[in-house]
Enzyme design. Structure first.
Site, short mmCIF file in Angstrom:
data_model
loop_
_atom_site.label_atom_id
_atom_site.label_comp_id
_atom_site.label_asym_id
_atom_site.label_seq_id
_atom_site.Cartn_x
_atom_site.Cartn_y
_atom_site.Cartn_z
N ASN A 68 -54.48 -12.60 -49.29
CA ASN A 68 -54.25 -11.78 -48.10
C ASN A 68 -53.45 -12.53 -47.05
OD1 ASN A 68 -55.67 -9.89 -49.42
ND2 ASN A 68 -57.58 -10.19 -48.29
N ASP A 103 -53.64 -11.40 -43.75
CA ASP A 103 -54.11 -10.75 -42.52
C ASP A 103 -54.87 -11.66 -41.56
OD1 ASP A 103 -56.59 -11.02 -43.82
OD2 ASP A 103 -56.61 -8.93 -44.50
N HIS A 148 -50.18 -16.42 -50.22
CA HIS A 148 -48.99 -15.62 -49.87
C HIS A 148 -48.58 -15.76 -48.41
CE1 HIS A 148 -50.15 -12.93 -53.53
NE2 HIS A 148 -49.42 -13.95 -53.90
N ALA A 190 -67.20 -4.72 -50.68
CA ALA A 190 -67.31 -6.16 -50.47
C ALA A 190 -68.31 -6.52 -49.37
CB ALA A 190 -65.93 -6.73 -50.13
P1 NAD Z 1 -54.55 -4.67 -54.59
O1 NAD Z 1 -54.05 -3.96 -53.41
O2 NAD Z 1 -53.71 -4.71 -55.79
O3 NAD Z 1 -55.99 -4.07 -55.03
C1 NAD Z 1 -57.09 -4.02 -54.20
C2 NAD Z 1 -58.38 -4.20 -55.00
O4 NAD Z 1 -59.48 -4.09 -54.10
C3 NAD Z 1 -58.62 -3.14 -56.09
O5 NAD Z 1 -59.11 -3.80 -57.26
C4 NAD Z 1 -59.70 -2.24 -55.49
O6 NAD Z 1 -60.54 -1.65 -56.47
C5 NAD Z 1 -60.47 -3.21 -54.63
N1 NAD Z 1 -61.20 -2.63 -53.49
C6 NAD Z 1 -60.83 -1.58 -52.71
N2 NAD Z 1 -61.74 -1.39 -51.72
C7 NAD Z 1 -62.69 -2.35 -51.88
C8 NAD Z 1 -63.87 -2.69 -51.17
N3 NAD Z 1 -64.27 -2.03 -50.07
N4 NAD Z 1 -64.60 -3.74 -51.62
C9 NAD Z 1 -64.22 -4.44 -52.73
N5 NAD Z 1 -63.11 -4.16 -53.43
C10 NAD Z 1 -62.35 -3.14 -53.01
O7 NAD Z 1 -54.95 -6.10 -54.10
P2 NAD Z 1 -54.59 -7.55 -54.59
O8 NAD Z 1 -55.04 -7.76 -55.99
O9 NAD Z 1 -55.05 -8.44 -53.51
O10 NAD Z 1 -52.98 -7.63 -54.60
C11 NAD Z 1 -52.20 -7.08 -53.62
C12 NAD Z 1 -51.22 -8.00 -52.97
O11 NAD Z 1 -50.94 -7.38 -51.75
C13 NAD Z 1 -51.68 -9.36 -52.66
O12 NAD Z 1 -50.76 -10.20 -53.16
C14 NAD Z 1 -51.74 -9.45 -51.13
O13 NAD Z 1 -50.89 -10.51 -50.71
C15 NAD Z 1 -51.10 -8.21 -50.63
N6 NAD Z 1 -51.86 -7.42 -49.64
C16 NAD Z 1 -52.55 -8.04 -48.65
C17 NAD Z 1 -53.27 -7.29 -47.74
C18 NAD Z 1 -54.03 -7.99 -46.67
O14 NAD Z 1 -53.60 -9.05 -46.21
N7 NAD Z 1 -55.19 -7.48 -46.27
C19 NAD Z 1 -53.28 -5.90 -47.83
C20 NAD Z 1 -52.52 -5.29 -48.85
C21 NAD Z 1 -51.83 -6.07 -49.74
#
Ligand code: NAD
Length: 253
Positions: A103, A105, A120, A234
């Site tokens: 993440n 964030d 990242h 989570a």
């Molecule tokens: P992803 O977006 O591909 O998938 C999210 C995962 O989280 C899924 O497996 C989903 O089932 C699960 N999920 C959804 N809600 C949940 C909850 N409340 N509790 C537990 N699990 C839950 O995520 P990824 O695998 O991290 O890959 C995405 C890429 O996007 C990463 O490389 C990241 O850098 C980036 N990203 C980051 C953010 C952030 O910083 N918060 C947000 C979006 C994407």
């Protein structure tokens, strides 16, 4: 959420002398930050090409309009949730060595985690592509896009990884070392689709670690390396796990 899996996972954590966490976008969903994929994912509304390095260099204004909305207007106000707080509290108590996060964030640090390997990068840092001066979001006038460096006039880019960019060397090396030493991994909210980040839990498993996975849905990890799958949100699951591990309720500020 299955109480037996929580109990089993707590037993693993109690015995582990080296536990790490690996987190993906799912850990921040309860903070109001959408994931990239799946229901209500970012890619349902935005075109992923806006975060391709080549597109950004050729169309900085178009890219920046999306970046501003997503990462500064929207993500910028998000607050850490209980899942981030549990990991920070575990680190404070010596129960967790580090967090490897995909993440960008900053919510682990906001919750109090200290050792965070940001695979990242982090949206709270921005960099001039010409003179490499660093900026914070408060230094940037988001009304004038794209932002340019006040020192040299170079284009400013958020210091997180765009598609087509390499992983920051230090974060990569630290993550590989941490994964290699781990006896247990708490893997939270990741599809396992983004490489090379998703290799880290596999690396830990190869070195003998037990994998505890927390996700609302099954992922690529679930049927390959996960030992204990706890289905649920989570924040809720980690709060229960913390209670099972320590016998204490999680206290947040
Ligand atoms: P992803 O977006 O591909 O998938 C999210 C995962 O989280 C899924 O497996 C989903 O089932 C699960 N999920 C959804 N809600 C949940 C909850 N409340 N509790 C537990 N699990 C839950 O995520 P990824 O695998 O991290 O890959 C995405 C890429 O996007 C990463 O490389 C990241 O850098 C980036 N990203 C980051 C953010 C952030 O910083 N918060 C947000 C979006 C994407």
């Amino acid at each position: 959420m299955d109480p037996i899996q929580i109990q089993k996972a707590a037993d693993v954590l109690r015995k582990s002398r080296n536990t790490i966490a690996f987190t993906g976008a799912g850990i921040s969903v309860e903070s109001g930050v959408p994931p990239f994929r799946g229901e209500n994912g970012i890619w349902e509304k935005y075109d992923p090409k806006t975060l391709e390095l080549g597109f950004f260099m050729n169309n900085p204004t178009a890219s920046w309009k999306v970046i501003r909305e997503l990462f500064y207007n929207y993500f910028g106000t998000a607050k850490s949730n209980n899942a981030h707080f549990v990991l920070a509290e575990m680190e404070k108590r010596g129960l967790l060595k580090c967090v490897i996060t995909q993440n960008i964030d900053n919510l682990h640090q906001q919750a109090g985690s200290v050792v965070v390997h940001e695979f990242h990068g982090n949206s709270q840092n921005l960099v001039c592509l010409s003179c490499h001066r660093y900026f914070k979001p408060d230094d940037i006038d988001f009304d004038k896009l794209p932002p340019y460096c006040g020192d040299c006039g170079g284009l400013i880019k958020p210091d997180f990884i765009f598609f087509g960019e390499g992983i920051p060397m230090e974060a990569y090396q630290n993550s590989v070392e941490a994964a290699g030493r781990a006896e247990a991994v708490i893997l939270v909210g990741s599809t396992g689709e983004v490489m090379p980040a998703a290799q880290m839990p596999y690396l830990a498993k190869q070195n003998g670690a037990t994998i505890i996975e927390v996700n609302t849905e099954m992922s690529k990890f679930t049927n390959t390396i996960t030992d204990h799958f706890i289905q649920g949100k989570a924040g809720e699951v980690l709060t229960e796990l913390f209670f099972s591990l320590t016998g204490e309720e999680l206290k947040t500020k």
